[in-house]
Write a protein that holds these residues in place. Structure first.
Motif, short mmCIF file in Angstrom:
data_model
loop_
_atom_site.label_atom_id
_atom_site.label_comp_id
_atom_site.label_asym_id
_atom_site.label_seq_id
_atom_site.Cartn_x
_atom_site.Cartn_y
_atom_site.Cartn_z
N ARG A 11 0.88 -1.34 0.04
CA ARG A 11 0.03 -0.02 0.14
C ARG A 11 0.86 1.24 -0.11
O ARG A 11 0.48 2.27 -0.64
CB ARG A 11 -1.00 -0.01 1.10
N ILE A 12 2.03 1.30 0.80
CA ILE A 12 2.85 2.33 0.88
C ILE A 12 3.39 2.62 -0.72
O ILE A 12 3.64 3.72 -0.99
CB ILE A 12 3.74 2.22 1.74
N LEU A 13 3.88 1.42 -1.09
CA LEU A 13 4.54 1.59 -2.31
C LEU A 13 3.57 2.18 -3.55
O LEU A 13 3.83 3.07 -4.32
CB LEU A 13 5.05 0.11 -2.99
N SER A 14 2.32 1.62 -3.62
CA SER A 14 1.36 2.16 -4.44
C SER A 14 1.13 3.71 -4.41
O SER A 14 1.01 4.35 -5.44
CB SER A 14 0.25 1.29 -4.42
N ALA A 15 0.69 3.88 -3.04
CA ALA A 15 0.55 5.44 -2.66
C ALA A 15 1.74 6.26 -3.23
O ALA A 15 1.56 7.60 -3.96
CB ALA A 15 0.11 5.54 -1.29
N ALA A 16 2.93 5.83 -2.91
CA ALA A 16 4.01 6.32 -3.18
C ALA A 16 4.21 6.78 -4.60
O ALA A 16 4.41 7.94 -5.14
CB ALA A 16 5.40 5.94 -2.51
N GLU A 17 4.18 5.66 -5.55
CA GLU A 17 4.39 5.71 -6.81
C GLU A 17 3.35 6.63 -7.35
O GLU A 17 3.83 7.43 -8.02
CB GLU A 17 3.95 4.43 -7.23
N ARG A 18 2.07 6.57 -6.96
CA ARG A 18 1.19 7.77 -7.60
C ARG A 18 1.44 9.17 -6.98
O ARG A 18 1.36 10.19 -8.01
CB ARG A 18 -0.30 7.53 -6.95
N LEU A 19 1.75 9.42 -6.15
CA LEU A 19 1.96 10.79 -5.47
C LEU A 19 3.20 11.30 -6.08
O LEU A 19 3.41 12.48 -6.42
CB LEU A 19 2.20 10.67 -4.09
N PHE A 20 4.31 10.35 -6.29
CA PHE A 20 5.56 10.82 -6.81
C PHE A 20 5.36 11.33 -8.31
O PHE A 20 5.87 12.26 -8.98
CB PHE A 20 6.65 9.65 -6.92
N ALA A 21 4.48 10.71 -9.04
CA ALA A 21 4.10 10.73 -10.24
C ALA A 21 3.44 11.99 -10.73
O ALA A 21 3.55 12.77 -11.47
CB ALA A 21 3.48 9.43 -11.06
N GLU A 22 2.66 12.05 -9.65
CA GLU A 22 1.74 13.51 -9.83
C GLU A 22 2.40 14.77 -9.38
O GLU A 22 2.16 15.63 -9.87
CB GLU A 22 0.45 13.27 -8.81
N ALA A 23 3.18 14.77 -8.33
CA ALA A 23 3.82 16.17 -7.87
C ALA A 23 5.43 16.09 -7.65
O ALA A 23 5.71 16.89 -7.50
CB ALA A 23 3.18 16.38 -6.26
N GLY A 24 6.08 14.92 -8.09
CA GLY A 24 7.30 14.95 -7.97
C GLY A 24 8.04 14.27 -6.69
O GLY A 24 7.04 14.41 -5.60
N ILE A 25 8.89 13.83 -6.52
CA ILE A 25 9.28 12.95 -5.50
C ILE A 25 9.68 14.13 -4.07
O ILE A 25 9.14 13.92 -3.01
CB ILE A 25 10.69 12.27 -5.70
N GLY A 26 10.24 15.27 -4.55
CA GLY A 26 10.85 16.28 -3.51
C GLY A 26 9.68 16.87 -3.06
O GLY A 26 9.51 17.33 -1.84
N ASN A 27 8.48 16.82 -3.65
CA ASN A 27 7.30 17.61 -3.21
C ASN A 27 6.26 16.65 -2.61
O ASN A 27 5.30 17.29 -1.96
CB ASN A 27 6.62 18.18 -4.52
N LEU A 116 6.05 8.08 -14.28
CA LEU A 116 7.14 8.58 -13.18
C LEU A 116 8.39 8.38 -14.11
O LEU A 116 9.49 8.93 -13.67
CB LEU A 116 7.03 7.64 -12.12
N LEU A 117 8.46 7.35 -14.90
CA LEU A 117 9.75 6.95 -15.52
C LEU A 117 9.98 7.94 -16.60
O LEU A 117 11.10 8.49 -16.86
CB LEU A 117 9.41 5.76 -16.30
N ALA A 118 9.05 8.58 -17.14
CA ALA A 118 9.06 9.60 -18.48
C ALA A 118 9.73 10.96 -17.52
O ALA A 118 10.56 11.69 -18.37
CB ALA A 118 8.03 9.74 -19.23
N GLN A 119 9.31 11.17 -16.59
CA GLN A 119 9.54 12.40 -16.14
C GLN A 119 11.21 12.39 -15.71
O GLN A 119 11.60 13.64 -15.26
CB GLN A 119 8.73 12.76 -14.57
N GLY A 120 11.77 11.22 -16.08
CA GLY A 120 13.27 11.40 -15.80
C GLY A 120 13.84 10.93 -14.69
O GLY A 120 13.17 10.61 -14.07
#
Lengths: 226, 226
Positions: A11-27, A116-120
């Motif tokens: 669940r953590i992995l999936s939530a993180a994946e989505r949020l990273f893709a939506e707003a960036g990891i740092g955000n 997430l992959l494409a964003q570099g």
DNA sequence: GTCTATAGAGGGATAGAC
DNA sequence: GTCTATCCCTCTATAGAC
């Protein structure tokens, strides 16, 4: 949201994946991730050690299988064709397919992960560098060798550039990015099957194109002077 | 306008651009930016209002001129060819050139900015959405119209997909990303002229490729059902 | 393995002197 | 326009009860 059973870790992995893709990891904060995943804040550090560990795990979960598929595909083709050159279409398709499967399957990340992959790899450079030198580079070299054999007239440098272009078109094409949203009705970014059907002839034609006659790159030819 | 002398504003923009590209926007603090730019911390808020304002300005500085160049180029071509179709090569080149000039000229951001561009619009989505609907979409439609005329046999949907691929190959190709570093000696990521010489035949061939025969996408074929 | 509570560092933004 | 000093917030990570 996610697939079937969902352990805390998944669940953590999936939530993180989505949020990273939506707003960036740092955000994206661990607080937000754990809230969305409906787990406790401390669970991230318990299961992944740190935020960096989580980032690494998010990529690993999706890219590991793809790399293995790539390797199996190219080995099958090499075996099937022996010493004869493998047709370019088959090489390209065997490379595109695993990524497309990833994009079309929600359980493998779907377009969320592709994005997430494409964003570099800027935000996850440390992890990518590790991944590249371990597995990715090896697989890519196999594909490059097959393409060299299939396109013997092509200068090696040109082939390298074209592989770079191929990767750009592939990742951007499969994440249904920026552009397609603007042309409503003309193309559906969610239609991964269509994307693959369009991608393959585009890439094959690009790879097969005649190599450019290169101009001399003398010291004064560059446009860099203002 | 701005080349050698550097006002506070310009120094902030350049430092931010580089740091955003290197580590991502969310991972870059105003404190780090102002230290690198050798200006005071409060200067960012004075000149740009907020961090968001700074991000917007970083993109605007580079993309504004490119969009204007695109528009001028396509209008010149339309004028030159009148009702006759413009050759695909010329359309592609007139689109690629302005981005390449950006990538090869340190004073216009160089590969630093191209990389920021290629890493996607996730972190700056709000700004991109604004930019797209205002100028970008209009210019892109002009190019799409020209390509429709140049490639009348191509289904409109296919052309949209190919434009998406083109953008992916272009941005990834010009930022000298991930891949090329792995093939040392084979291709120099810094050689922007070479990148353009390689890009154009690749893209032209891809655009000219025969359209795929599409399979039926019945309701049960996709894995994307939510 | 999951929770609460909190430490400790670092973030964006601003007030007010110069 | 530039600087210092600081407010107040959010962040990651951890200690320790259950």
């Amino acid at each position: 949201m996610s697939s079937t059973h969902s352990s805390t870790k998944e669940r953590i992995l999936s939530a993180a994946e989505r949020l990273f893709a939506e707003a960036g990891i740092g955000n994206t904060s661990l607080r937000l991730i754990t809230t969305r995943a409906r787990v406790n804040l401390a669970a991230v550090n318990y299961h992944f050690g740190s935020k960096d560990g989580l980032v690494e795990a998010v990529y690993e979960r999706r890219l590991g299988p793809v790399t293995r598929e790539w390797l199996a595909n190219i080995e099958n083709l090499e075996h099937e064709y022996g010493d004869r050159p493998i047709p370019v279409e088959r090489i390209v398709e065997s490379f595109v397919r695993p990524v497309a499967r990833l994009a079309s399957d929600e359980n493998r990340g779907g377009r969320i992960f592709t994005r997430l992959l494409a964003q570099g790899y800027t935000e996850a450079r440390q992890y990518f560098d590790k991944l590249f030198s371990s597995q990715y580079q090896h697989v890519l070299d196999r594909y490059r060798q097959s393409l060299r054999t299939a396109l013997p007239h092509l200068p090696p440098g040109t082939l390298c550039w074209r592989l770079q272009f191929l990767l750009g078109a592939l990742t951007q094409g499969l994440c249904g990015g920026e552009l397609l949203r603007l042309m409503e009705g003309q193309a559906d970014p969610n239609d991964t099957e269509r994307a693959v059907d369009e991608l393959i002839p585009f890439l094959v034609a690009g790879l097969r194109a005649e190599a450019p006659r290169l101009r001399e790159s003398g010291p004064s030819t560059q446009g860099a002077l203002a």
